[in-house]
Design an enzyme around this catalytic site. Sequence first.
Site, PDB file in Angstrom:
ATOM      1  N   GLY A 249      10.767  21.060  -5.219  1.00 17.47           N
ATOM      2  CA  GLY A 249      10.727  19.614  -5.031  1.00 17.47           C
ATOM      3  C   GLY A 249       9.300  19.121  -4.959  1.00 17.47           C
ATOM      4  CB  SER A 250       7.889  16.000  -3.666  1.00 16.02           C
ATOM      5  OG  SER A 250       8.380  16.013  -2.352  1.00 16.02           O
ATOM      6  CB  THR A 251       3.109  18.546  -3.537  1.00 15.19           C
ATOM      7  OG1 THR A 251       3.153  19.273  -4.771  1.00 15.19           O
ATOM      8  CG2 THR A 251       1.963  19.072  -2.700  1.00 15.19           C
ATOM      9  N   GLY A 254       7.135  19.881   0.372  1.00  8.88           N
ATOM     10  CA  GLY A 254       6.727  21.288   0.473  1.00  8.88           C
ATOM     11  C   GLY A 254       5.841  21.524   1.692  1.00  8.88           C
ATOM     12  CB  CYS A 306       8.121  20.893 -11.875  1.00 13.17           C
ATOM     13  SG  CYS A 306       9.105  22.212 -12.558  1.00 13.17           S
ATOM     14  CD  GLU A 406       5.530  16.167 -10.004  1.00 12.62           C
ATOM     15  OE1 GLU A 406       5.895  16.117  -8.812  1.00 12.62           O
ATOM     16  OE2 GLU A 406       5.736  17.151 -10.738  1.00 12.62           O
TER      17      GLU A 406
HETATM   18  P1  NAI Z   1      12.001  15.636  -2.650  1.00  8.43           P
HETATM   19  O1  NAI Z   1      10.961  16.697  -2.574  1.00  8.43           O
HETATM   20  O2  NAI Z   1      12.077  14.640  -1.549  1.00  8.43           O
HETATM   21  O3  NAI Z   1      13.469  16.304  -2.780  1.00  8.43           O
HETATM   22  C1  NAI Z   1      13.741  17.611  -3.199  1.00  8.43           C
HETATM   23  C2  NAI Z   1      14.740  18.265  -2.268  1.00  8.43           C
HETATM   24  O4  NAI Z   1      14.192  18.364  -0.963  1.00  8.43           O
HETATM   25  C3  NAI Z   1      16.046  17.477  -2.084  1.00  8.43           C
HETATM   26  O5  NAI Z   1      17.116  18.378  -1.967  1.00  8.43           O
HETATM   27  C4  NAI Z   1      15.808  16.751  -0.768  1.00  8.43           C
HETATM   28  O6  NAI Z   1      16.989  16.394  -0.110  1.00  8.43           O
HETATM   29  C5  NAI Z   1      15.048  17.794   0.003  1.00  8.43           C
HETATM   30  N1  NAI Z   1      14.229  17.285   1.105  1.00  8.43           N
HETATM   31  C6  NAI Z   1      13.612  16.084   1.196  1.00  8.43           C
HETATM   32  N2  NAI Z   1      12.946  15.981   2.370  1.00  8.43           N
HETATM   33  C7  NAI Z   1      13.129  17.143   3.034  1.00  8.43           C
HETATM   34  C8  NAI Z   1      12.690  17.661   4.290  1.00  8.43           C
HETATM   35  N3  NAI Z   1      11.900  16.956   5.090  1.00  8.43           N
HETATM   36  N4  NAI Z   1      13.065  18.897   4.647  1.00  8.43           N
HETATM   37  C9  NAI Z   1      13.837  19.636   3.837  1.00  8.43           C
HETATM   38  N5  NAI Z   1      14.296  19.219   2.643  1.00  8.43           N
HETATM   39  C10 NAI Z   1      13.941  17.985   2.233  1.00  8.43           C
HETATM   40  O7  NAI Z   1      11.802  14.886  -4.019  1.00  8.43           O
HETATM   41  P2  NAI Z   1      12.349  13.430  -4.431  1.00  8.43           P
HETATM   42  O8  NAI Z   1      12.163  12.479  -3.310  1.00  8.43           O
HETATM   43  O9  NAI Z   1      13.700  13.590  -4.965  1.00  8.43           O
HETATM   44  O10 NAI Z   1      11.330  13.058  -5.592  1.00  8.43           O
HETATM   45  C11 NAI Z   1      10.030  12.570  -5.290  1.00  8.43           C
HETATM   46  C12 NAI Z   1       9.001  13.200  -6.196  1.00  8.43           C
HETATM   47  O11 NAI Z   1       8.984  14.595  -5.988  1.00  8.43           O
HETATM   48  C13 NAI Z   1       9.278  13.054  -7.680  1.00  8.43           C
HETATM   49  O12 NAI Z   1       8.826  11.832  -8.172  1.00  8.43           O
HETATM   50  C14 NAI Z   1       8.492  14.208  -8.221  1.00  8.43           C
HETATM   51  O13 NAI Z   1       7.138  13.857  -8.331  1.00  8.43           O
HETATM   52  C15 NAI Z   1       8.646  15.271  -7.180  1.00  8.43           C
HETATM   53  N6  NAI Z   1       9.714  16.242  -7.531  1.00  8.43           N
HETATM   54  C16 NAI Z   1       9.351  17.417  -8.100  1.00  8.43           C
HETATM   55  C17 NAI Z   1      10.321  18.306  -8.514  1.00  8.43           C
HETATM   56  C18 NAI Z   1       9.974  19.590  -9.159  1.00  8.43           C
HETATM   57  O14 NAI Z   1      10.772  20.123  -9.917  1.00  8.43           O
HETATM   58  N7  NAI Z   1       8.827  20.162  -8.864  1.00  8.43           N
HETATM   59  C19 NAI Z   1      11.752  18.008  -8.376  1.00  8.43           C
HETATM   60  C20 NAI Z   1      12.034  16.751  -7.702  1.00  8.43           C
HETATM   61  C21 NAI Z   1      11.026  15.922  -7.329  1.00  8.43           C
END
Ligand code: NAI
Length: 502
Positions: A249-251, A254, A306, A406
């Site tokens: 997911g997002s940095t 992370g 990503c 990103e």
């Molecule tokens: P996100 O990082 O918030 O979500 C990814 C996953 O993490 C989801 O399952 C979400 O429910 C979970 N999550 C969110 N907050 C969490 C926390 N505090 N503790 C544990 N799990 C948590 O990403 P989001 O909001 O969907 O997208 C935002 C940006 O993140 C995108 O615009 C993109 O830049 C990046 N992103 C990068 C990805 C990749 O493949 N590297 C995939 C998705 C998003």
Amino acid sequence: MDLNLPVDVTLQPGTLAFLESVPKKLLIGREWVEAASGETFATINPATGEELARVALAGAEDVDRAVAAARSAFESGPWSTMSGEQRGYLLWKLADLVEAHADELAELDTLDNGKPLRVSRKGDLPQAVRHFRYYAGLAGKIQGSTIPVSLPDLFVYTLREPMGVAGLIIPWNFPLLMAAWKLAPALAAGNTAILKPAEETPLSALLLGDLILQAGFPAGVVNILTGPGLPTGAAIVSHVGVDKVAFTGSTLVGREIMKNAALSNLKRVSLELGGKSPNVIFADADLPKAIKGANWAVFSTAGQECVAGSRLFIERPVYDQVLEGLASEAQRIRVGNGFTPGVHIGPLVSETQLERVMGYLEVGRQGRAEILTGGVRLGGELAGGYFLSPTIFTHQDDSQPLVQEEIFGPVVAATAFDDWQELVERANRTRYGLAAGVWTRDVSKAHRFAQAVRAGTVWINCYGLFDPAAPFGGYKESGFGREMGQEALELFTQTKTVWVGL
Ligand code: NAI
Ligand code: MG
């Protein structure tokens, strides 16, 4: 059930039956249960902006229950004594079931994520199946080694043991495929799992849950909790009964995960995070191929990938020619509802993502970049969805947000470069390091660039290719740990050293 799809779609009977069983429940042990709070949330069809289904929202109490089920499956019960070979049989069975239900799973991903059905069905699904098969084959081949120590009369060997309970938190851009990327190596190595799909795309993971039960995995080996990052994801990460978290997911998130893992029980963490990958076209490249490749590198999946090749470096002598080719390719891309035949890319996954991306475009327009094509939200019959036309910006200033952050949308920042030193410095001038691409006919230049660029994956004269056997992961703030290949097993095992006095 009325799905309000703007195009005429005949869904598989299995897909319809799945959608009709509402609300969707949590998989804990071998039971489908409602959230303890009784709360649900809506998953939205990004092509229409309308609700697809209501899904249980797992809270801390549900996480406790899932951890208890996973813990007990790990410590006692059939899974704890099963041989690797037997785990492999189960994974292979699951692969067969996923293959048999690929039409339904692909339809659910297209409904939930918006990507073209052809892409779900011919891309994501077969990859997921191959992933389960690859790790089915490896499950019985995880081995330690014997260690020649210098002390006398000793026999020393290592065992590779599972971590325990693994929390698998995945994003929405490849819903089923990401579930496979995480589950397959975790289970092959003998862990038990709690899978949390993204709140935007929970559906295919729930159907997968049914298939996991059908395959015969013992109770508690796989638990599936739906819900947003807060509270669901965060509760998994902070739980002291979880031994390992694997996240994509997002940095930003992370960082949060690493912090909460540290503050709870120092659980092991692997992170596959964002990127801002450079893609380089040298003047001596096969230009038509490079243009097509560069176009696909960023615009496939509407840039929601990503590894998107979102920073394009073009050698000065061919700059105009490449840009012209790229613009005409971009304008030919058919953006539309994923169920419309012939559509190349679908919508952005959510209104939030659309707004984020539009925000970047606005800053780009006002800043030190010029828009060459695209940047428009699509209206007409697509007005209800989150559709954006492929967008090319040109610039010379690498420091602006458009070039550094990103965007995760169909947006590329293109620039000209003059010499090698400049190229390498500018390509590496980013906090990310996930991937890079280079297009040239000069073999040594290609390999020199591959060595000079600080990125976990480099594609030479190709882009965005993946295989279950090829390790994948980030440098720098793109994360750490390698998924896929044998290296993924390292994320889900730990080494025990055994000393035997002879
Ligand atoms: P996100 O990082 O918030 O979500 C990814 C996953 O993490 C989801 O399952 C979400 O429910 C979970 N999550 C969110 N907050 C969490 C926390 N505090 N503790 C544990 N799990 C948590 O990403 P989001 O909001 O969907 O997208 C935002 C940006 O993140 C995108 O615009 C993109 O830049 C990046 N992103 C990068 C990805 C990749 O493949 N590297 C995939 C998705 C998003
Ligand atoms: Mg989020």
